[in-house]
Each structure stands twice: as structure tokens, then as C-alpha cells.
Design a protein around this motif. Structure first.
Motif, PDB file in Angstrom:
ATOM      1  N   UNK A   1      39.993   5.788 -11.265  1.00 34.24           N
ATOM      2  CA  UNK A   1      38.991   5.734 -12.330  1.00 34.24           C
ATOM      3  C   UNK A   1      39.377   6.604 -13.521  1.00 34.24           C
ATOM      4  N   UNK A   2      39.870   7.815 -13.236  1.00 34.22           N
ATOM      5  CA  UNK A   2      40.158   8.752 -14.316  1.00 34.22           C
ATOM      6  C   UNK A   2      41.382   8.349 -15.110  1.00 34.22           C
TER       7      UNK A   2
ATOM      8  N   UNK B   1      38.319  13.035 -26.437  1.00 35.85           N
ATOM      9  CA  UNK B   1      38.030  13.414 -25.053  1.00 35.85           C
ATOM     10  C   UNK B   1      37.309  12.258 -24.385  1.00 35.85           C
ATOM     11  N   UNK B   2      37.797  11.880 -23.206  1.00 37.32           N
ATOM     12  CA  UNK B   2      37.139  10.841 -22.410  1.00 37.32           C
ATOM     13  C   UNK B   2      36.554  11.508 -21.170  1.00 37.32           C
ATOM     14  N   UNK B   3      35.224  11.578 -21.137  1.00 40.89           N
ATOM     15  CA  UNK B   3      34.516  12.149 -19.988  1.00 40.89           C
ATOM     16  C   UNK B   3      34.316  11.046 -18.964  1.00 40.89           C
TER      17      UNK B   3
ATOM     18  N   UNK C   1      37.576  15.129 -17.272  1.00 39.65           N
ATOM     19  CA  UNK C   1      37.615  15.083 -18.730  1.00 39.65           C
ATOM     20  C   UNK C   1      39.060  14.962 -19.188  1.00 39.65           C
ATOM     21  N   UNK C   2      39.400  13.809 -19.726  1.00 42.53           N
ATOM     22  CA  UNK C   2      40.744  13.598 -20.268  1.00 42.53           C
ATOM     23  C   UNK C   2      40.768  14.058 -21.719  1.00 42.53           C
TER      24      UNK C   2
END
Length: 365
Positions: A189-190, A213-215, A222-223
Motif C-alpha cells: 500500500x505504501x 507528502x503522501x500520507x 508518510x512518503x
């Protein structure tokens, strides 16, 4: 013709045969769209908001539909109707006299003690993934059969990584999967590549001039994508989800990720893995996502695909991973009991927990 010329001719013929297969491995083309995206203060497309990739479609195509990338409308409707029927069944009140084998569960629509969750506790999605309105049989577009082009000499552990000789996945917490240890999401998923899973398929994008930022809802990852950098971190620095550097190509955000953590393995690849992602707004509520995967030590050729995120209503909720969770304790206690008695019980395969609930219609996740 002497032997040297004969060998040269054979080599040339072999190259002529090999070149088309290599040329066929091409990244998905940019999406065709006339949509004019809203802009941030710095002039770039505004990707911010909450998005979901929940769908019954999976990374690889379901061989039930042959090599076809695009499903017919009738096939898509049948898949969605069958999925909704399973969801409705899982949402019904449980008969207090029911046995475990009577309950709808998450193992490809089956029932039984080897399944993990009652289906009512899962939320993998109920619709077939559509790209430009087309219902898809899988996300991969670069291979004729829609499968990951693995090298024949590579064996992938079901736990994502190789264990030491004589080591068991249930020896201790450190040998269990990252998702069970709440270090990283179940499945992938991440990302990268970001793929839908069993539940919590929600992502929030926050954007500034220098970073995106992709939470990720699943295990609250948190990417951080650096837009103000042109060089990756030194090879000795390998964070979770790798080191992501992004830049804009017109209205598309392009993200290159390397330096993956050695315990984070995607389809057998880690140390030499490079993933390139492209995110493009193609509608007010649709975000096109293309990916390209490279690692010649694991894959026979580079490969990739595409899907579309849909905008989601509401906030991303906190993922409280281990609070009140006795699953990992039970797995280890069960392994110690097996060692004490010498009697094997049902196998504990983390891929079942990571595998999205579906009836198998959407292929393999």
C-alpha cells in the motif's frame, strides 16, 4: 560460409529476435486529457486532497479473462455484482450458532479456519478499476500477459524477503512481516509502487513548493518526495519507502525512488530497485497513476502499468496498529506450542493477511 561468419550470422539473428521483445517493454504513455487542473500558488497542478485506489482489480491480470487488459462492460458488471453480494453477505448479522466454516471470510470469497478476517472487517473495494473509462483486468500494461516478468533464477519468499537457512518466520517478532510489526503497510500500500490492499486504501496528498507528502492510511506511513533535490541519498542511507526525488514535467509530477530499506522488498527486489511514478490529474476527481519498475537482478525486463485514483470524501483516520491487537502474540505462542508438542497446526501465511479480499475476479494483488 566459415564458422566465424556462421556464428556472427547466428548472433545477429538472435539479436533481431531479442530486440522486439525488449522494445515491447515500454512505460505507459502519458494519459490523454483535456482537463485543466487547478494550480497552487507556485503554478503547479494542485494534487492535494484525499484519494483512494480501492478496487477489485489487482496488479496482475486474472488469467480467467485470458491476456486481455480491458474487460468487457458485461464482465465488469458481473465482477462488481459478485463482489457486492459477498460484501452484503459479510455485513449481515452473524448467527450466534454459526461455526467458523460458515462465516464469509477474506480468502478469495471462501470460508474456513485458514482465512483471516470475517469479510465484514475488510474494505478492499467493490468496483473494477477503470482507466479513461475502460474497465481493467489488471494494472500492468507492459507485458503481453499482464504478469510480472520475473527472472527464472529468482525465488520470491511469501514473506517478501529471504530468511536465513534454518530460520522460521515465527521464530521471533523480527522474522515476521513488516505489516504485522506495524513498521510498514501490508502488501504494498505504501509503495512505491502504491497498490490497493485488504483495507485502508486511502491516501492524502499535501503539497508545497519544495516537497510533496503522501500520507498513507495503512500503518500511517508518510512518503516524503523531495522536489528541491537532484541527487539521491548516499547508498548507505536506505529509509523505509526509499528515497524519492520529484520534478514536474508539464502537468505531471514525476517521482524517482531508489535506496530502498533492505527489509522492504517488492516482488523480490530491494537493493537495486528503482521505481518511477507519474501522477497526472485527468479530471476533478481522477488522478492518473503510472509506474515503471527496474531491477535487472530480479526482473527479466523493466515493467510497469497504470491505474487511476478516485477522490475520496472525508479525512484519513488514524491507523492504530497494535493497540489491543493480539494477533502477533498468538502467532508466536502458536509456534512455541508447535515446537513443544511437535504437532503442526494450520499454516500462518502473511500473504493471506496482506491479500485483498476478493473472489479472485480481479487477479492477484
Amino acid at each position: 560460409m566459415n564458422s566465424r561468419r556462421l556464428c556472427a550470422a547466428a548472433l545477429a539473428a538472435g539479436l533481431a529476435i531479442a530486440v522486439p521483445s525488449l522494445a515491447a517493454a515500454q512505460a505507459p504513455p502519458p494519459p490523454k486529457t483535456a482537463f485543466r487542473p487547478p494550480r497552487t500558488a507556485d503554478g503547479h497542478p494542485d494534487l492535494q486532497g484525499v484519494w483512494t485506489n480501492a478496487a477489485v482489480t489487482r496488479l496482475e491480470r486474472n488469467p480467467r479473462y485470458g491476456p486481455n487488459l480491458v474487460l468487457t462492460d458485461a464482465e465488469a458488471r458481473r465482477i462488481e455484482a459478485k463482489t457486492q453480494a459477498q460484501i452484503d453477505l459479510g455485513n449481515k448479522p452473524t448467527d450466534p450458532n454459526a461455526k467458523v466454516t460458515d462465516l464469509p471470510a477474506d480468502c478469495s470469497g471462501g470460508r474456513g479456519v485458514d482465512c483471516n478476517y470475517n469479510a465484514a472487517w475488510t474494505d478492499p473495494g467493490s468496483v473494477v478499476m477503470r482507466v479513461n473509462g475502460q474497465p481493467r483486468n489488471g494494472f500492468i500494461t507492459s507485458t503481453a500477459d499482464g504478469r510480472v516478468p520475473m527472472r527464472k533464477d529468482i525465488k520470491v519468499s511469501p514473506f517478501g524477503r529471504s530468511l536465513q537457512p534454518g530460520q522460521s518466520p515465527s521464530d521471533n517478532p523480527e522474522t515476521r512481516a513488516l505489516g504485522e510489526r506495524c513498521l510498514l503497510s501490508f502488501g504494498n500500500s505504501s509503495g512505491p509502487v502504491m497498490l490497493p490492499g485488504l483495507y485502508n486504501n486511502t491516501y492524502q496528498v499535501v503539497q508545497t513548493r519544495d516537497q510533496v507528502v503522501i500520507d498513507v492510511e495503512m500503518v500511517h506511513d508518510a512518503r516524503i518526495i523531495r522536489l528541491d533535490a537532484t541527487q539521491h541519498l548516499p547508498a548507505s542511507l536506505r529509509p523505509w519507502m526509499g528515497d524519492s526525488i520529484g520534478h514536474w514535467e508539464g502537468d505531471t509530477l514525476v517521482v524517482e525512488t531508489t535506496n530502498f530499506h533492505p527489509e522492504q522488498v517488492f516482488r523480490g527486489a530491494s537493493a537495486h530497485l528503482k521505481v518511477t511514478e507519474r501522477l497526472t490529474l485527468v479530471g476533478k476527481d481522477r488522478l492518473h497513476y503510472a509506474f515503471w519498475v527496474e531491477d535487472q537482478t530480479v526482473f527479466s525486463q523493466p515493467w510497469g502499468g497504470e491505474y487511476e485514483f478516485a477522490r475520496s470524501k472525508g479525512p484519513v483516520y488514524e491507523y492504530a496498529c497494535h493497540e489491543g491487537n493480539y494477533g502477533l502474540v498468538g502467532i508466536l505462542q502458536g509456534a512455541r506450542e508447535e515446537e513443544r508438542t511437535g504437532v503442526k497446526t494450520a499454516p500462518t501465511n502473511v500473504d493471506q493477511k496482506a491479500r485483498p479480499a476478493s473472489d479472485g475476479e480481479g487477479g492477484e494483488g
